[in-house]
Motif scaffolding. Structure first.
Motif, PDB file in Angstrom:
ATOM      1  N   ARG A  30     -28.407  -1.659  21.419  1.00  0.00           N
ATOM      2  CA  ARG A  30     -27.301  -1.648  22.373  1.00  0.00           C
ATOM      3  C   ARG A  30     -26.050  -2.320  21.823  1.00  0.00           C
ATOM      4  NH1 ARG A  30     -26.305  -6.446  25.212  1.00  0.00           N
ATOM      5  NH2 ARG A  30     -27.842  -8.071  24.846  1.00  0.00           N
ATOM      6  N   ASP A  31     -26.149  -2.914  20.652  1.00  0.00           N
ATOM      7  CA  ASP A  31     -25.008  -3.646  20.114  1.00  0.00           C
ATOM      8  C   ASP A  31     -23.842  -2.714  19.811  1.00  0.00           C
ATOM      9  OD1 ASP A  31     -26.443  -5.950  20.341  1.00  0.00           O
ATOM     10  OD2 ASP A  31     -27.044  -6.045  18.238  1.00  0.00           O
TER      11      ASP A  31
ATOM     12  N   ARG B 159     -22.262   0.190  21.448  1.00  0.00           N
ATOM     13  CA  ARG B 159     -22.311   0.883  22.728  1.00  0.00           C
ATOM     14  C   ARG B 159     -22.246   2.390  22.556  1.00  0.00           C
ATOM     15  NH1 ARG B 159     -18.449   2.923  26.381  1.00  0.00           N
ATOM     16  NH2 ARG B 159     -19.128   2.901  28.572  1.00  0.00           N
TER      17      ARG B 159
ATOM     18  N   LEU C 211     -25.230   4.883  23.675  1.00  0.00           N
ATOM     19  CA  LEU C 211     -25.035   5.857  24.744  1.00  0.00           C
ATOM     20  C   LEU C 211     -25.265   7.276  24.248  1.00  0.00           C
ATOM     21  CD1 LEU C 211     -21.958   4.416  26.678  1.00  0.00           C
ATOM     22  CD2 LEU C 211     -24.313   4.624  27.484  1.00  0.00           C
TER      23      LEU C 211
ATOM     24  N   ASN D 207     -29.314   0.578  33.710  1.00  0.00           N
ATOM     25  CA  ASN D 207     -27.935   0.253  33.362  1.00  0.00           C
ATOM     26  C   ASN D 207     -27.776   0.489  31.861  1.00  0.00           C
ATOM     27  OD1 ASN D 207     -26.666  -1.269  35.864  1.00  0.00           O
ATOM     28  ND2 ASN D 207     -28.783  -1.955  35.668  1.00  0.00           N
TER      29      ASN D 207
ATOM     30  N   SER E 161     -24.793  -0.094  29.793  1.00  0.00           N
ATOM     31  CA  SER E 161     -23.482  -0.755  29.734  1.00  0.00           C
ATOM     32  C   SER E 161     -22.826  -0.848  31.100  1.00  0.00           C
ATOM     33  CB  SER E 161     -22.536  -0.106  28.715  1.00  0.00           C
ATOM     34  OG  SER E 161     -21.935   1.077  29.200  1.00  0.00           O
ATOM     35  N   HIS E 162     -23.423  -0.283  32.142  1.00  0.00           N
ATOM     36  CA  HIS E 162     -22.926  -0.499  33.494  1.00  0.00           C
ATOM     37  C   HIS E 162     -22.993  -1.995  33.801  1.00  0.00           C
ATOM     38  CE1 HIS E 162     -24.548   3.604  33.367  1.00  0.00           C
ATOM     39  NE2 HIS E 162     -23.697   3.918  34.323  1.00  0.00           N
TER      40      HIS E 162
ATOM     41  N   GLY F  60     -21.796  -4.305  32.364  1.00  0.00           N
ATOM     42  CA  GLY F  60     -21.985  -5.095  31.156  1.00  0.00           C
ATOM     43  C   GLY F  60     -23.437  -5.363  30.818  1.00  0.00           C
TER      44      GLY F  60
ATOM     45  N   TRP G  67     -27.606  -3.907  29.955  1.00  0.00           N
ATOM     46  CA  TRP G  67     -28.486  -2.861  29.429  1.00  0.00           C
ATOM     47  C   TRP G  67     -29.894  -3.134  29.952  1.00  0.00           C
ATOM     48  CZ3 TRP G  67     -27.235   1.365  26.384  1.00  0.00           C
ATOM     49  CH2 TRP G  67     -25.899   1.413  25.930  1.00  0.00           C
TER      50      TRP G  67
END
Length: 457
Positions: free
Chosen positions: A231-232, A234, A238, A279, A281-282, A284, A286
């Motif tokens: 997730r680093d 984004r 995604l 989530n 990035s919703h 902020g 994950w």
């Protein structure tokens, strides 16, 4: 319109597939033609929720029609740990598989079971292809599985493998019996990597405009256990999430083709849902509800897709606004088949079969209640109340004025009547589920993994 006897049933329950991550729910950059087709030729439930936004308890609720406080699975089951995996969590509790098997159905599982004993076919199952203890993470490469109770190794993309196993089930089933097949895809679960390059590459230039650019959620902090390196970056993560959804959509299309080949579309009801949301990035964040401490009850965590299609029986093209959850889906499936059974619990779900046929259900619920371990939530069309059985502060959110859930209005004088009413309904609900303890949950006994201490920090 009378219902045909004994329809075939395929129930998809995809891991971490949030409602927002589908074209038919408004996402403009995810390409999901098969699932969108199911929605336009079936019924889409716009306000579908999970009773618990974590894997194992959510699945148990769908299988049993019970809330975690009733079936007793409050957290995810770590199958890597032998002593946890070998417990028969559902015991003699009636499940969809057992009930439909008793009705004469040929019953199968393809994918993630996650309710304990992955390598032992659960009660009622005739066909069993489940992920192994080391296949819970990772989407491509050699992983272990169980075919029946026998271990097996397969090197494929898991999504493709599951689709092929569904086809195998459909081709080898007894043709003189109706079937019920539980299909549990895992592609949308972390890690957000390892999906087909040709799908991920489509999103290298995507704007991801359907995901709000949120500030960090102010009421919970990301838990260390939920910090995934993927997730680093984004944009890359995604692209993988979107690719995972599209890969699953391709697999669903493969299954629809097989139904066409066998000419059993008219006799087969399909249901697509997920155990809970995600989530990506919703806010902020994950992950889902257990990705933060204290656990969150964000809309992205609790909302699930729910699409139901049965040609000629369900009124096609409907988008229903009624609030429903997995306990209601349990009752709807049983009503669809005509199953009744002796009930030892207070079942709070209700069948919404009349809605699928274009009708209404009198006095349908106007509130949705959700629990995860020591966190409880109730929401109506506008307001959401989150309470804790610990010292963490409660939350009251006005979803109309604050859809991104950034302001706690617990102390607002103008909302005290709503807070009192929602709290009273929430408390009464859990007294109904747990009459012997007056609605109170034994916090010390919640998790077989002692993860109560983990999220307290």
């Amino acid at each position: 319109m009378s219902l045909p006897e004994s329809p075939n049933l395929i129930l998809f329950i995809t891991d971490d597939h949030a409602q927002w991550a589908l074209g038919c729910y408004g996402n403009q950059e995810i390409h999901t033609p098969a699932l969108d087709y199911l929605a336009t030729t079936g019924v889409l439930m716009r306000n579908a929720f999970t009773p618990c936004p974590v894997c194992s308890p959510a699945r148990a609720s769908l299988l049993t029609g019970l809330y975690p406080s009733q079936h007793g699975i409050h957290d995810y089951i770590d199958s890597h740990i032998e002593e946890y995996d070998q417990i028969d969590r559902l015991g003699s509790t009636p499940t969809l598989a057992a009930l439909l098997s008793a009705q004469g159905y040929y019953v199968g599982l393809v994918g993630k079971w996650h309710c304990g004993q992955e390598g032992i076919p659960a009660r009622g199952f005739d066909f069993w292809f489940s992920v192994g203890k080391h296949a819970m993470s990772g989407h491509h490469g050699q992983h272990d599985f169980y075919e029946g109770d026998e271990p097996a190794i397969h090197p494929d993309y898991k999504t493709d493998l599951f689709a092929e196993k569904v086809v195998e089930f459909l081709r080898t089933r007894p043709m003189d019996r109706p079937f019920f097949l539980l299909v549990a895809f895992t592609g949308t679960h972390s890690p957000w990597s390892g999906h087909p390059d040709y799908l991920a590459a489509q999103h290298e230039t995507s704007a991801f405009a359907d995901i709000p650019a949120d500030a960090v959620y102010p009421f919970s902090a990301m838990a260390g256990e939920a910090t995934f390196k993927t997730r680093d970056n984004r944009r890359a993560a995604l692209a993988q999430v979107y690719a995972a959804v599209e890969h699953i959509d391709i697999a669903v299309g493969r299954i629809l083709n097989e139904l066409d080949t066998q000419q059993i579309n008219q006799q087969t009801a399909l249901i697509y849902t997920a155990d809970h949301g995600l989530n990506a990035s919703h806010h902020g964040l994950w992950g889902k509800t257990n990705s933060t401490r204290p656990p969150n009850m964000l809309e992205e965590s609790i909302r699930v897709p729910l699409i139901l299609r049965w040609p000629g029986q369900f009124v096609a093209g409907q988008q229903r606004a009624e609030m429903v959850d997995h306990t209601d889906l349990f009752e709807t499936i049983l009503a669809l088949v005509g199953v009744t059974f002796a009930r030892d619990h207070d079942y709070v779900g209700r069948s919404f079969l009349p809605l699928l046929r274009g009708g209404y259900v009198r006095e349908w619920k106007r509130r949705q209640i959700i629990e995860y371990m020591t966190t409880r939530m109730i929401r109506d069309e506008r307001f959401k109340l989150v309470t804790r059985l610990t010292d963490d502060p409660p939350l009251f959110i006005d979803l109309q004025a604050d859809p991104r859930e950034t302001v706690n209005r617990m102390d607002a004088p103008e909302h005290q009547s709503q807070i009192t009413a929602l709290r009273g309904e929430l408390d009464s609900f859990f007294v109904r589920l747990l009459p012997e303890s007056n609605g109170w949950l034994d916090v010390a006994a919640l998790s077989p993994h002692n993860r109560v201490e983990w999220w307290r920090g």
